[in-house]
Scaffold this motif. Structure first.
Motif, PDB file in Angstrom:
ATOM      1  N   THR A  62     -10.766 -15.579  10.501  1.00 35.61           N
ATOM      2  CA  THR A  62     -10.288 -14.766   9.639  1.00 35.61           C
ATOM      3  C   THR A  62     -10.866 -15.390   8.274  1.00 35.61           C
ATOM      4  N   LYS A  63     -10.941 -16.533   8.516  1.00 36.43           N
ATOM      5  CA  LYS A  63     -11.309 -17.619   7.704  1.00 36.43           C
ATOM      6  C   LYS A  63     -12.656 -16.970   7.111  1.00 36.43           C
ATOM      7  N   ALA A  64     -13.501 -17.290   8.249  1.00 37.97           N
ATOM      8  CA  ALA A  64     -14.667 -17.216   8.231  1.00 37.97           C
ATOM      9  C   ALA A  64     -15.189 -16.285   7.178  1.00 37.97           C
ATOM     10  N   ILE A  65     -14.395 -14.866   8.052  1.00 38.48           N
ATOM     11  CA  ILE A  65     -14.673 -13.193   7.839  1.00 38.48           C
ATOM     12  C   ILE A  65     -14.328 -12.856   5.747  1.00 38.48           C
ATOM     13  N   THR A  66     -12.907 -13.492   6.222  1.00 34.68           N
ATOM     14  CA  THR A  66     -12.588 -13.300   4.422  1.00 34.68           C
ATOM     15  C   THR A  66     -13.013 -13.418   3.225  1.00 34.68           C
ATOM     16  N   ARG A  67     -14.112 -15.275   3.384  1.00 37.29           N
ATOM     17  CA  ARG A  67     -14.963 -16.523   2.791  1.00 37.29           C
ATOM     18  C   ARG A  67     -16.377 -14.799   2.787  1.00 37.29           C
ATOM     19  N   GLN A  68     -16.752 -14.936   3.765  1.00 39.50           N
ATOM     20  CA  GLN A  68     -17.942 -13.532   3.092  1.00 39.50           C
ATOM     21  C   GLN A  68     -17.320 -12.400   2.389  1.00 39.50           C
ATOM     22  N   LEU A  69     -16.633 -11.758   2.647  1.00 42.95           N
ATOM     23  CA  LEU A  69     -15.644 -10.330   2.136  1.00 42.95           C
ATOM     24  C   LEU A  69     -15.773 -11.115   0.793  1.00 42.95           C
ATOM     25  N   GLN A  70     -14.873 -11.875   0.178  1.00 39.55           N
ATOM     26  CA  GLN A  70     -14.872 -12.462  -1.280  1.00 39.55           C
ATOM     27  C   GLN A  70     -16.090 -13.180  -2.002  1.00 39.55           C
ATOM     28  N   ARG A  71     -17.426 -13.161  -0.885  1.00 41.92           N
ATOM     29  CA  ARG A  71     -18.643 -13.745  -1.797  1.00 41.92           C
ATOM     30  C   ARG A  71     -19.621 -11.787  -2.457  1.00 41.92           C
ATOM     31  N   GLN A  72     -18.737 -10.936  -1.125  1.00 39.15           N
ATOM     32  CA  GLN A  72     -19.271  -9.838  -1.388  1.00 39.15           C
ATOM     33  C   GLN A  72     -18.598  -8.912  -2.248  1.00 39.15           C
ATOM     34  N   ALA A  99     -18.080  -7.447  -5.129  1.00 39.99           N
ATOM     35  CA  ALA A  99     -18.189  -6.145  -5.478  1.00 39.99           C
ATOM     36  C   ALA A  99     -19.623  -5.645  -4.249  1.00 39.99           C
ATOM     37  N   GLU A 100     -19.805  -6.352  -3.638  1.00 40.82           N
ATOM     38  CA  GLU A 100     -20.711  -5.331  -2.456  1.00 40.82           C
ATOM     39  C   GLU A 100     -20.818  -4.798  -1.712  1.00 40.82           C
ATOM     40  N   PRO A 101     -21.528  -3.634  -1.260  1.00 46.42           N
ATOM     41  CA  PRO A 101     -21.557  -2.529  -0.300  1.00 46.42           C
ATOM     42  C   PRO A 101     -21.434  -3.785   1.187  1.00 46.42           C
ATOM     43  N   VAL A 102     -19.888  -3.389   1.766  1.00 49.50           N
ATOM     44  CA  VAL A 102     -20.028  -4.457   2.678  1.00 49.50           C
ATOM     45  C   VAL A 102     -20.304  -3.285   3.959  1.00 49.50           C
ATOM     46  N   LEU A 103     -19.198  -1.567   4.532  1.00 53.11           N
ATOM     47  CA  LEU A 103     -19.342  -0.960   5.138  1.00 53.11           C
ATOM     48  C   LEU A 103     -19.626   0.061   4.501  1.00 53.11           C
ATOM     49  N   LYS A 104     -20.281   1.397   5.605  1.00 52.86           N
ATOM     50  CA  LYS A 104     -20.076   2.473   5.404  1.00 52.86           C
ATOM     51  C   LYS A 104     -19.936   3.867   6.158  1.00 52.86           C
ATOM     52  N   ASP A 105     -19.393   4.864   6.138  1.00 55.44           N
ATOM     53  CA  ASP A 105     -19.114   5.952   7.048  1.00 55.44           C
ATOM     54  C   ASP A 105     -19.336   6.551   7.511  1.00 55.44           C
ATOM     55  N   ASN A 145     -20.235   9.949   6.145  1.00 55.96           N
ATOM     56  CA  ASN A 145     -19.995  10.161   5.025  1.00 55.96           C
ATOM     57  C   ASN A 145     -20.439  10.114   3.724  1.00 55.96           C
ATOM     58  N   GLY A 146     -21.059   8.586   4.093  1.00 60.20           N
ATOM     59  CA  GLY A 146     -21.797   8.360   3.459  1.00 60.20           C
ATOM     60  C   GLY A 146     -21.203   6.757   2.197  1.00 60.20           C
ATOM     61  N   ASN A 147     -19.813   7.079   2.402  1.00 59.28           N
ATOM     62  CA  ASN A 147     -19.156   6.461   1.287  1.00 59.28           C
ATOM     63  C   ASN A 147     -19.264   4.898   1.778  1.00 59.28           C
ATOM     64  N   TRP A 148     -19.514   4.066   0.828  1.00 55.97           N
ATOM     65  CA  TRP A 148     -19.614   2.701   0.834  1.00 55.97           C
ATOM     66  C   TRP A 148     -18.193   1.791   0.642  1.00 55.97           C
ATOM     67  N   TYR A 149     -17.832   0.737   1.368  1.00 58.19           N
ATOM     68  CA  TYR A 149     -17.189   0.234   0.932  1.00 58.19           C
ATOM     69  C   TYR A 149     -17.370  -1.433   0.435  1.00 58.19           C
ATOM     70  N   THR A 150     -16.878  -2.113  -0.813  1.00 59.29           N
ATOM     71  CA  THR A 150     -17.047  -2.925  -1.250  1.00 59.29           C
ATOM     72  C   THR A 150     -16.272  -4.146  -0.562  1.00 59.29           C
ATOM     73  N   GLY A 151     -16.347  -5.916  -0.402  1.00 54.52           N
ATOM     74  CA  GLY A 151     -15.620  -6.564  -0.125  1.00 54.52           C
ATOM     75  C   GLY A 151     -14.393  -6.149  -0.402  1.00 54.52           C
ATOM     76  N   ALA A 152     -14.593  -6.229  -2.198  1.00 54.08           N
ATOM     77  CA  ALA A 152     -12.890  -6.211  -2.260  1.00 54.08           C
ATOM     78  C   ALA A 152     -11.874  -4.635  -1.711  1.00 54.08           C
ATOM     79  N   ASP A 153     -13.005  -3.917  -1.224  1.00 54.84           N
ATOM     80  CA  ASP A 153     -11.935  -2.803  -0.861  1.00 54.84           C
ATOM     81  C   ASP A 153     -11.526  -3.075   0.152  1.00 54.84           C
ATOM     82  N   VAL A 154     -11.773  -3.753   1.605  1.00 54.19           N
ATOM     83  CA  VAL A 154     -11.768  -4.015   2.692  1.00 54.19           C
ATOM     84  C   VAL A 154     -10.493  -5.296   2.505  1.00 54.19           C
ATOM     85  N   LEU A 155     -11.193  -6.333   1.625  1.00 57.64           N
ATOM     86  CA  LEU A 155      -9.363  -7.766   1.182  1.00 57.64           C
ATOM     87  C   LEU A 155      -8.383  -6.817   0.490  1.00 57.64           C
ATOM     88  N   GLU A 156      -8.706  -5.760  -0.190  1.00 61.08           N
ATOM     89  CA  GLU A 156      -7.638  -5.094  -0.539  1.00 61.08           C
ATOM     90  C   GLU A 156      -6.306  -4.651   0.346  1.00 61.08           C
TER      91      GLU A 156
END
Length: 218
Positions: free
Chosen positions: A8-18, A20-26, A28-39
């Motif tokens: 989880t540390k390895a992944i959350t570190r990357q999510l923090q680096r991303q 404001a960046e898009p991380v995953l998309k559903d 319907n074409g909605n992108w979610y950022t690192g912040a979205d996933v971390l929240e």
């Protein structure tokens, strides 16, 4: 312990680096950022803690909203839970087993179960997640701690596989990145590429399986 949270540390570190960046998309074409996933991760982890779900207990993840899975997995693993990840069933699940401290089903299944359950036994918790605005899960107020000797962090009943976090970390670090992740309930096509993408900060689209599509009936 510290070995538990390497993944989880390895992944959350990357999510923090991303952040404001898009991380995953559903789909319907909605992108979610690192912040979205971390929240989402923080919200789920806090909610589970408030419900007294703790290390050594088990959680069942069987959501219809597949984009919630990465955040739910991370929250569960940060708490030291054993995760059983299994595709949503067409039938209404049985609420008999007390082995799960918490259970995530599809919204319609959760709503149906909410009318049947004993409120002294099971609570329904509602969260507003970035990846799922109408998210709810169930908590067994008297779930038993697991007594088995081996304590895997992940169980995939469909393929009868189980893994610890260190095993998953090693596999993910040696895995192939993929722009499209198919069926998160499947280790090869879904879960492993998803973890590899998260660890390497590779944006990806989650493609649901056939059974994840909302059925036209009803």
């Amino acid at each position: 312990g510290p070995a538990m949270s390497q993944l989880t540390k390895a992944i959350t570190r990357q999510l923090q680096r991303q952040y404001a960046e898009p991380v995953l998309k559903d789909l319907n074409g909605n992108w979610y950022t690192g912040a979205d996933v971390l929240e989402d991760l923080a919200l789920c982890e806090t909610s589970l803690q408030q419900q007294n779900v703790h290390a050594g207990q088990a959680i069942l993840l069987s959501p219809a909203q597949v984009v919630t899975i990465p955040g739910l997995l991370l929250a569960s693993w940060q708490l030291g839970l054993t995760v059983t990840l299994t595709p949503p069933s067409r039938q209404l699940p049985e609420l008999a087993p007390q082995i799960y401290a918490a259970m995530v089903y599809s919204p319609s299944q959760t709503n149906q179960l909410a009318t049947k359950l004993d409120p002294h036994e099971i609570s329904v918790l509602t969260l507003i997640l970035n990846t799922a605005p109408n998210f709810a899960y169930l908590v067994h107020d008297h779930a038993q701690p697991l007594t088995r000797r081996s304590q895997p962090d992940l169980i995939l009943p469909a393929s009868q596989l189980q893994f610890t976090q260190p095993q998953l970390l090693k596999m993910a670090e040696h895995g192939q990145t993929s722009a499209h992740v198919h069926d998160l309930y499947n280790l090869e096509t879904g879960l492993l590429p998803c973890l590899t993408d998260l660890i390497t900060a590779t944006p990806f689209t989650i493609i649901p399986t056939k059974q994840d599509w909302p059925s036209k009936v009803g």
